[in-house]
Write a protein that holds these residues in place. Structure first.
Motif, PDB file in Angstrom:
ATOM      1  N   GLY A 102      -9.592 -59.994 -17.085  1.00 56.81           N
ATOM      2  CA  GLY A 102      -8.304 -60.316 -17.689  1.00 56.81           C
ATOM      3  C   GLY A 102      -8.066 -61.784 -17.998  1.00 56.81           C
ATOM      4  O   GLY A 102      -6.931 -62.223 -18.107  1.00 56.81           O
ATOM      5  N   VAL A 103      -9.160 -62.555 -18.134  1.00 55.38           N
ATOM      6  CA  VAL A 103      -8.964 -63.954 -18.545  1.00 55.38           C
ATOM      7  C   VAL A 103      -9.433 -64.141 -19.987  1.00 55.38           C
ATOM      8  O   VAL A 103     -10.234 -63.367 -20.509  1.00 55.38           O
ATOM      9  CB  VAL A 103      -9.722 -64.943 -17.624  1.00 55.38           C
ATOM     10  N   GLN A 104      -8.919 -65.191 -20.619  1.00 50.81           N
ATOM     11  CA  GLN A 104      -9.362 -65.519 -21.980  1.00 50.81           C
ATOM     12  C   GLN A 104     -10.641 -66.330 -21.887  1.00 50.81           C
ATOM     13  O   GLN A 104     -10.697 -67.321 -21.177  1.00 50.81           O
ATOM     14  CB  GLN A 104      -8.289 -66.350 -22.697  1.00 50.81           C
ATOM     15  N   THR A 105     -11.655 -65.899 -22.613  1.00 51.04           N
ATOM     16  CA  THR A 105     -12.915 -66.632 -22.614  1.00 51.04           C
ATOM     17  C   THR A 105     -13.339 -66.883 -24.063  1.00 51.04           C
ATOM     18  O   THR A 105     -14.096 -66.086 -24.632  1.00 51.04           O
ATOM     19  CB  THR A 105     -14.033 -65.824 -21.903  1.00 51.04           C
ATOM     20  N   PRO A 106     -12.811 -67.948 -24.681  1.00 50.15           N
ATOM     21  CA  PRO A 106     -13.146 -68.204 -26.092  1.00 50.15           C
ATOM     22  C   PRO A 106     -14.661 -68.170 -26.298  1.00 50.15           C
ATOM     23  O   PRO A 106     -15.414 -68.687 -25.478  1.00 50.15           O
ATOM     24  CB  PRO A 106     -12.580 -69.605 -26.340  1.00 50.15           C
ATOM     25  N   GLY A 107     -15.066 -67.529 -27.365  1.00 49.71           N
ATOM     26  CA  GLY A 107     -16.500 -67.395 -27.628  1.00 49.71           C
ATOM     27  C   GLY A 107     -17.050 -66.053 -27.189  1.00 49.71           C
ATOM     28  O   GLY A 107     -18.143 -65.662 -27.593  1.00 49.71           O
ATOM     29  N   PHE A 108     -16.311 -65.360 -26.345  1.00 51.26           N
ATOM     30  CA  PHE A 108     -16.723 -64.025 -25.875  1.00 51.26           C
ATOM     31  C   PHE A 108     -15.528 -63.088 -25.900  1.00 51.26           C
ATOM     32  O   PHE A 108     -14.424 -63.494 -25.571  1.00 51.26           O
ATOM     33  CB  PHE A 108     -17.243 -64.076 -24.443  1.00 51.26           C
ATOM     34  N   MET A 109     -15.789 -61.838 -26.251  1.00 48.22           N
ATOM     35  CA  MET A 109     -14.669 -60.905 -26.296  1.00 48.22           C
ATOM     36  C   MET A 109     -15.179 -59.473 -26.192  1.00 48.22           C
ATOM     37  O   MET A 109     -16.151 -59.098 -26.832  1.00 48.22           O
ATOM     38  CB  MET A 109     -13.939 -61.112 -27.626  1.00 48.22           C
ATOM     39  N   GLY A 110     -14.490 -58.676 -25.376  1.00 52.90           N
ATOM     40  CA  GLY A 110     -14.803 -57.251 -25.309  1.00 52.90           C
ATOM     41  C   GLY A 110     -14.061 -56.532 -26.418  1.00 52.90           C
ATOM     42  O   GLY A 110     -12.896 -56.815 -26.660  1.00 52.90           O
ATOM     43  N   VAL A 111     -14.742 -55.611 -27.110  1.00 50.16           N
ATOM     44  CA  VAL A 111     -14.095 -54.870 -28.196  1.00 50.16           C
ATOM     45  C   VAL A 111     -14.508 -53.402 -28.184  1.00 50.16           C
ATOM     46  O   VAL A 111     -15.538 -53.042 -27.626  1.00 50.16           O
ATOM     47  CB  VAL A 111     -14.426 -55.463 -29.600  1.00 50.16           C
ATOM     48  N   GLY A 112     -13.689 -52.581 -28.827  1.00 47.40           N
ATOM     49  CA  GLY A 112     -14.057 -51.184 -29.058  1.00 47.40           C
ATOM     50  C   GLY A 112     -14.955 -51.118 -30.290  1.00 47.40           C
ATOM     51  O   GLY A 112     -14.825 -51.938 -31.199  1.00 47.40           O
TER      52      GLY A 112
ATOM     53  N   MET B 250      -7.958 -62.212 -27.302  1.00 50.96           N
ATOM     54  CA  MET B 250      -7.405 -61.267 -26.348  1.00 50.96           C
ATOM     55  C   MET B 250      -8.291 -61.267 -25.099  1.00 50.96           C
ATOM     56  O   MET B 250      -9.483 -61.549 -25.184  1.00 50.96           O
ATOM     57  CB  MET B 250      -7.366 -59.869 -26.964  1.00 50.96           C
ATOM     58  N   THR B 251      -7.700 -60.944 -23.979  1.00 53.63           N
ATOM     59  CA  THR B 251      -8.478 -60.934 -22.734  1.00 53.63           C
ATOM     60  C   THR B 251      -9.356 -59.678 -22.668  1.00 53.63           C
ATOM     61  O   THR B 251      -9.198 -58.763 -23.463  1.00 53.63           O
ATOM     62  CB  THR B 251      -7.533 -60.951 -21.516  1.00 53.63           C
ATOM     63  N   SER B 252     -10.276 -59.660 -21.734  1.00 59.07           N
ATOM     64  CA  SER B 252     -11.121 -58.486 -21.522  1.00 59.07           C
ATOM     65  C   SER B 252     -10.956 -58.021 -20.083  1.00 59.07           C
ATOM     66  O   SER B 252     -10.827 -58.831 -19.179  1.00 59.07           O
ATOM     67  CB  SER B 252     -12.593 -58.843 -21.770  1.00 59.07           C
ATOM     68  N   CYS B 253     -10.937 -56.700 -19.901  1.00 64.10           N
ATOM     69  CA  CYS B 253     -10.805 -56.186 -18.537  1.00 64.10           C
ATOM     70  C   CYS B 253     -12.191 -55.961 -17.954  1.00 64.10           C
ATOM     71  O   CYS B 253     -12.661 -56.724 -17.123  1.00 64.10           O
ATOM     72  CB  CYS B 253     -10.009 -54.883 -18.553  1.00 64.10           C
ATOM     73  N   GLY B 254     -12.886 -54.954 -18.422  1.00 60.60           N
ATOM     74  CA  GLY B 254     -14.221 -54.685 -17.910  1.00 60.60           C
ATOM     75  C   GLY B 254     -14.819 -53.456 -18.561  1.00 60.60           C
ATOM     76  O   GLY B 254     -16.016 -53.218 -18.480  1.00 60.60           O
ATOM     77  N   CYS B 255     -14.002 -52.684 -19.269  1.00 57.08           N
ATOM     78  CA  CYS B 255     -14.533 -51.420 -19.789  1.00 57.08           C
ATOM     79  C   CYS B 255     -14.770 -51.429 -21.291  1.00 57.08           C
ATOM     80  O   CYS B 255     -14.811 -50.372 -21.910  1.00 57.08           O
ATOM     81  CB  CYS B 255     -13.645 -50.270 -19.391  1.00 57.08           C
ATOM     82  N   PHE B 256     -14.917 -52.622 -21.859  1.00 58.76           N
ATOM     83  CA  PHE B 256     -15.203 -52.740 -23.299  1.00 58.76           C
ATOM     84  C   PHE B 256     -16.458 -51.959 -23.697  1.00 58.76           C
ATOM     85  O   PHE B 256     -17.436 -51.895 -22.974  1.00 58.76           O
ATOM     86  CB  PHE B 256     -15.411 -54.201 -23.678  1.00 58.76           C
ATOM     87  N   GLU B 257     -16.403 -51.367 -24.886  1.00 58.45           N
ATOM     88  CA  GLU B 257     -17.580 -50.659 -25.416  1.00 58.45           C
ATOM     89  C   GLU B 257     -18.649 -51.644 -25.868  1.00 58.45           C
ATOM     90  O   GLU B 257     -19.838 -51.360 -25.804  1.00 58.45           O
ATOM     91  CB  GLU B 257     -17.192 -49.804 -26.621  1.00 58.45           C
TER      92      GLU B 257
END
Ligand code: SF4
Ligand code: ZN
Length: 420
Positions: free
Chosen positions: A329-339, A283-290
């Motif tokens: 909002g781009v896909q960056t395999p290997g990195f991911m923002g999550v709650g 999933m993409t990440s915006c910028g406000c991931f915890e």
């Protein structure tokens, strides 16, 4: 256009501008809860006939004098709500807003929730005329204003005698447990639809959060139930239902309906996502991931770093550096923002091997999720996993991390390569 005045009838200023304002100990006139006096807050759905609309009642002995003296008081807040569109599942959603409702009043401060809530009224607010019943008035009028599409009647009861608060807190605790069990039992397979959140498109135009029972929004502010409630409350708002469609891959978490939705709402930019993978079409990440999950190839696993941890991580980058690389909002395999709550979900990186992949987290994050992580690790048959996860007190560089993981026999080292 119907303009609704969203301000409770209180003698201090009110609005989002005051939300971040703290009331320090030396400035506070009176406080409730904070583990110093028993307290709780509990929203309960009732029949319309059981709710006396717009009523605020304080129940206790000699409470006027006790309040005037300042210091500390026990406080049990019960908010009774009724409405044709109200659902039991919305109780916690409204309950969590008590935090915002109280904080938006100048000189009032609230942290925590449920039975660990903590409220302060500042000396200035007291001088301005804030009385005990204003707490109830704020909650009553703001619940009616912000939840007007689901709530028709609101009554607030404030209990201030320790004996009452202790008894009712037990009842509330039983209800909190029932709720947690229900949420824990909700699975992605079981529900008919997921929800989207498009709120962050204001600054990350291609980003779509897909929120499922087992994967909350990455900012931590939206669980599936929250998104569902928010859709019922405002059908044209930022949370929309996402038809699941066909389950294409149960391990990676790929659904035809999700793909279609994301494709459409990312302007064709994102073709497909896997809900449970960091490696393949995450999933993409915006910028406000915890938190950020980052693959740590040498350790054959992932590290997780929380916002607020300003130190170095074993991949040689700080939170802020990684955050700058993966947002927008781009896909960056290997990195991911999550709650935070996704980490202890059964669907956490299911496609990449799950919770056993976690090799490093800052101490602060470890402490925060310890209990639920331990439960999950036991479920996965690796009860000693938590102790084997390194933190900044063990190492901040990759060599030291590998040595440590080998020494403790971390299970990630025995798994198939995370990078295929
Ligand atoms: Fe919505 Fe939070 Fe996702 Fe932003 S990060 S789109 S607010 S769930
Ligand atoms: Zn965001």
């Amino acid at each position: 256009l119907k303009i609704v005045v969203e301000k409770p009838p209180i003698p201090v200023s009110y609005g989002p501008a005051f939300e971040g304002e703290r009331v320090r100990k030396e400035d506070s006139f009176i406080e409730f809860g904070g583990q110093k006096t028993p307290a709780f807050e509990w929203v309960r759905m009732m029949e319309a006939s059981e709710v006396e609309d717009e009523k605020v009642e304080i129940i206790g002995t000699d409470w006027q004098n006790r309040y005037e003296q300042g210091g500390r008081m026990p406080l049990g807040i019960i908010v009774k709500v009724a409405g044709k569109k109200m659902q039991k599942d919305f109780e916690p959603v409204i309950e969590r807003q008590i935090h915002t409702f109280i904080n938006e009043a100048e000189g009032l401060w609230h942290i925590g929730q449920r039975d660990i809530n903590w409220i302060r009224i500042s000396k200035k607010a007291k001088q301005a005329g804030i009385r005990l019943e204003h707490l109830g008035l704020i909650i009553m009028s703001m619940t009616k204003a912000r939840f007007r599409s689901i709530v028709d009647r609101v009554e607030v009861l404030l209990y201030v005698d320790e004996k009452d608060v202790l008894t009712l807190r037990e009842e509330a605790r039983q209800e909190y447990r029932r709720r947690d069990l229900r949420l824990a039992r909700l699975t992605d397979e079981e529900v008919d639809e997921f929800y989207s959140c498009l709120l962050c498109q204001s600054f990350a135009p291609k980003h779509v959060c897909v929120i499922t029972p087992e994967r909350p929004g990455l900012c931590g502010a939206f669980t599936w139930l929250d998104a569902k409630a928010s859709y019922e409350i405002e059908p044209t708002g930022g949370n929309q239902p996402v038809e699941k469609g066909k389950l294409i891959d149960p391990v990676y978490g790929r659904y035809s309906g999700v793909d279609e939705y994301v494709k459409k709402h990312s302007g064709g930019e994102i073709q497909t996502i896997n809900l449970y993978s960091i490696m393949e079409n995450p999933m993409t990440s915006c910028g406000c991931f915890e938190c950020i999950v980052a693959v740590t190839p040498e350790a054959n696993g992932v590290l997780i770093v929380n916002r607020g941890y300003s130190g170095m991580t074993p991949i040689g980058m700080k939170f802020s550096t990684i955050a700058g690389m993966i947002g927008g909002g781009v896909q960056t395999p290997g990195f991911m923002g999550v709650g935070v709550n996704y980490i202890t979900s059964r669907k956490f990186l299911k496609g990449d091997g799950g919770i056993r992949r976690v090799v490093w987290m800052p101490k602060e994050l470890k402490e925060r999720i310890k209990d639920s992580f331990q439960k999950r690790a036991e479920e996965e048959g690796v009860p000693e996993l938590f102790q084997k996860i390194a933190d900044e007190t063990v190492c901040e560089d990759i060599e030291c991390l590998i040595n440590y993981l080998s020494k403790v026999g971390h299970p990630a080292l025995q798994m198939e390569p995370i990078i295929k």
